[in-house]
Design an enzyme around this catalytic site. Structure first.
Site, PDB file in Angstrom:
ATOM      1  N   SER A  60       0.833  -1.196   0.000  1.00 50.02           N
ATOM      2  CA  SER A  60       0.000   0.000   0.000  1.00 50.02           C
ATOM      3  C   SER A  60       0.867   1.244   0.000  1.00 50.02           C
ATOM      4  CB  SER A  60      -0.911   0.007   1.231  1.00 50.02           C
ATOM      5  OG  SER A  60      -0.141   0.287   2.385  1.00 50.02           O
ATOM      6  N   LYS A  61       0.217   2.371  -0.080  1.00 48.83           N
ATOM      7  CA  LYS A  61       0.947   3.642  -0.178  1.00 48.83           C
ATOM      8  C   LYS A  61       1.910   3.846   0.986  1.00 48.83           C
ATOM      9  CE  LYS A  61      -2.679   3.247  -1.877  1.00 48.83           C
ATOM     10  NZ  LYS A  61      -3.635   2.394  -1.216  1.00 48.83           N
TER      11      LYS A  61
END
Length: 496
Positions: free
Chosen positions: A259-260
């Site tokens: 994820s980011k």
RNA sequence: GGUCCCAUCGUCUAGGGGUUAGGACACCGCCCUUUCACGGCGGCGGCAGGGGUUCGAAUCCCCUUGGGACUACCA
């Protein structure tokens, strides 16, 4: 192989424009493109914009730009046209509605008037009882007159697929083989939302069939949805395409989905960070696929030749960037000086080191600098630091500490700097060979080791301790800058 | 909780009954060398565990464990 026996391979990349092109999506698109190229098939871009709530206006543009940047051009889709359009699902609504209604008529789907409140409550109860989740089929067998009444009254409804209560559905994945799902674990899923938009399940099945897609390549988060899709194909009387589910990307630390939080996840971010598309593509290629050989450097074209679906792996992949960095350095080193300069230019302009547009004389000078820095940078973004002291007229005077290094004394270093300046000033030509000869001779004359005088000079003219070869560097810098900076450094040592 | 997927060095992986378990990245050391890189050479390091099957399992089967996905009128 259970795939359609179509003569042409048709693969589609079907992103949802809810954000920038994710690195996982990029790999899927890569494999799609590769399969199409390998087989002489068609690569289709289809925009799955059926979620109006999460729609991001710039997303489609970003997806197209990112694919193009990576070299993954599509044969059909937005901007490319094609016989099977439209390629935006939002423009195909009537189609989905038509098939949904047909399924209702055939008794294979039904109207559901349940409110989201009721659904929420249902879910809550299920959770409390830790019972299996899923729709409770409340509207599955509504009497016809009630349905009629509700519709006339304008009640909002969705259309749900009527999953057989018993039995099992066998699905087939090219990599994993057959998987069997018990109907009891499936619920009556929504195929048409109350706003008239289809859900992914309905839309993708209809489009894949209508667009004659031969292979569906997608992330393995879809495996669990396969029985729904197979059931839909069956209900519609269609033959499913071949499915290939790609392992997902895990975070570099090995825990959880990428994820980011773990850094760059959008293709555009990689571009901004100074990665070459060649490197990203090569990196992504080997993340989940392996040739039968030890080869690991592939251009897009070479990859298309070598690629095969059978050699895609099924285990989750940790998205660790080390190898990407290595690839990037590798591809940077492979570029011609001209090409490297071209790719570095935007970063230099962004940092204000070169004007935009860049006059050809300055660009030529930049090209001449490339051999000095090419094997020293790993990211395009490092170019400004690598080449800044060449392009700037002046540099910050280096600190005394830097100038003296570990064991230099002020006295000694001052002598070195002034002697060097003196000899170089008398040099008419600044060539690599001449410079080397001169400085080595000077070292001998001063009774010092060559290395002893090289470092102070290096620091004086660049402000850095890590640089390209001294003589190359001095030659590229030119007499004027070199002498000026030597004097500037001497002044630093002279102070106090 | 339920359903499903997955399991070889730290990472990406080769290997699919008999291999000294191979490669690459990363890391460490040496060499090259005016620094830094590049390059060359070498090293460290792995079959999750337990049961089977077999003359013989990293490889086939089962269980356990671990990781992950899904569980929306999102894709």
């Amino acid at each position: 192989m259970l795939g359609l026996s179509k003569d042409t391979v048709r693969v589609r990349f079907a992103p949802s424009p809810t954000g920038y092109l994710h690195i996982g999506g990029a790999r899927t698109a890569l494999y799609d493109w590769l399969l199409a190229k390998k087989t002489g098939g068609r690569f289709i871009l289809r925009i799955e914009d059926t979620d109006r709530n999460r729609f991001v206006p710039d997303a489609v543009q970003d997806i197209k730009d990112s694919l193009t940047w990576m070299g993954l051009t599509w044969d059909e889709g937005p901007d490319a046209g094609g016989e099977y359009g439209p390629y935006y699902q939002s423009e195909r609504l009537a189609l989905y509605q038509k098939y949904a209604e047909e399924l209702v008529k055939a008794g294979k789907a039904y109207y559901c008037f349940c409110t989201s409140e009721r659904l929420e409550e249902m879910r809550k109860k299920q959770e409390e009882a830790s019972a299996p989740s899923g729709y409770d089929r409340h509207c599955r067998d509504l009497p016809a007159d009630l349905i009629q009444k509700n519709r006339v009254a304008g009640l909002k409804y969705v259309i749900r697929f009527k999953v057989p209560r018993t039995g099992k559905t066998k699905v087939y994945d090219e990599l994993r083989g057959e998987m069997v799902f018990d109907h009891e674990t499936l619920d009556d899923f929504v195929i048409l939302k109350s706003d008239g938009f289809p859900t992914y399940h309905l839309a993708s099945v209809i489009d894949d069939h209508l667009m004659e897609i031969s292979h569906v390549i997608r992330g393995d988060e879809w495996i669990i949805s396969m029985p729904r899709h197979f059931l839909l194909y069956q209900a519609l009387g269609w033959e499913p395409p071949a499915f290939v589910h790609l392992p997902i990307f895990l975070s570099p630390d090995g825990k959880g989905k990428l994820s980011k939080r773990h850094g760059a996840t959008g293709v555009r971010e990689f571009k901004e960070k100074g990665y070459l598309p060649e490197a990203l593509v090569n990196f992504l290629l080997l993340l989940g696929w392996h040739p039968a050989t030890d080869e690991e450097v592939f251009t897009l074209e070479e990859a298309a030749t070598a690629f095969s679906v059978e050699r895609i792996s099924t285990s989750p992949v940790s998205f660790s960037l080390d190898k990407l960095d290595w690839y990037n350095g590798l591809y940077i080193r492979q570029l011609s000086h001209e090409e490297l300069a071209k790719r570095c230019l935007p970063y230099l302009q962004q940092d204000g080191l070169l004007p935009d547009p860049c006059p050809s004389a300055q660009f030529t000078y930049l090209v001449s600098l490339m051999p000095l820095v090419q094997e020293r940078i790993k990211y395009l973004t490092e170019i400004s630091e690598a080449v800044g002291y060449f392009l700037r007229d002046e540099i910050e005077p280096p600190s005394k500490e830097l100038l003296l290094g570990k064991k230099g004394t002020v006295e000694e270093t001052r002598v070195i700097l002034s002697e060097v300046a003196k000899v170089l000033a008398s040099l008419t030509e600044f060539t690599e060979e001449g410079l080397e000869q001169t400085l080595r001779a000077l070292a001998e004359k001063l009774q010092m080791k060559p290395g002893q005088i090289f470092m102070p000079v290096r620091v004086a003219v660049t402000g850095q301790t890590a640089t390209p070869g001294l003589f190359q560097l001095l030659a590229a810098l030119g007499k004027q800058k070199v002498i000026g900076r030597l004097k500037q450094a001497s002044a630093v040592l002279a102070a106090q």
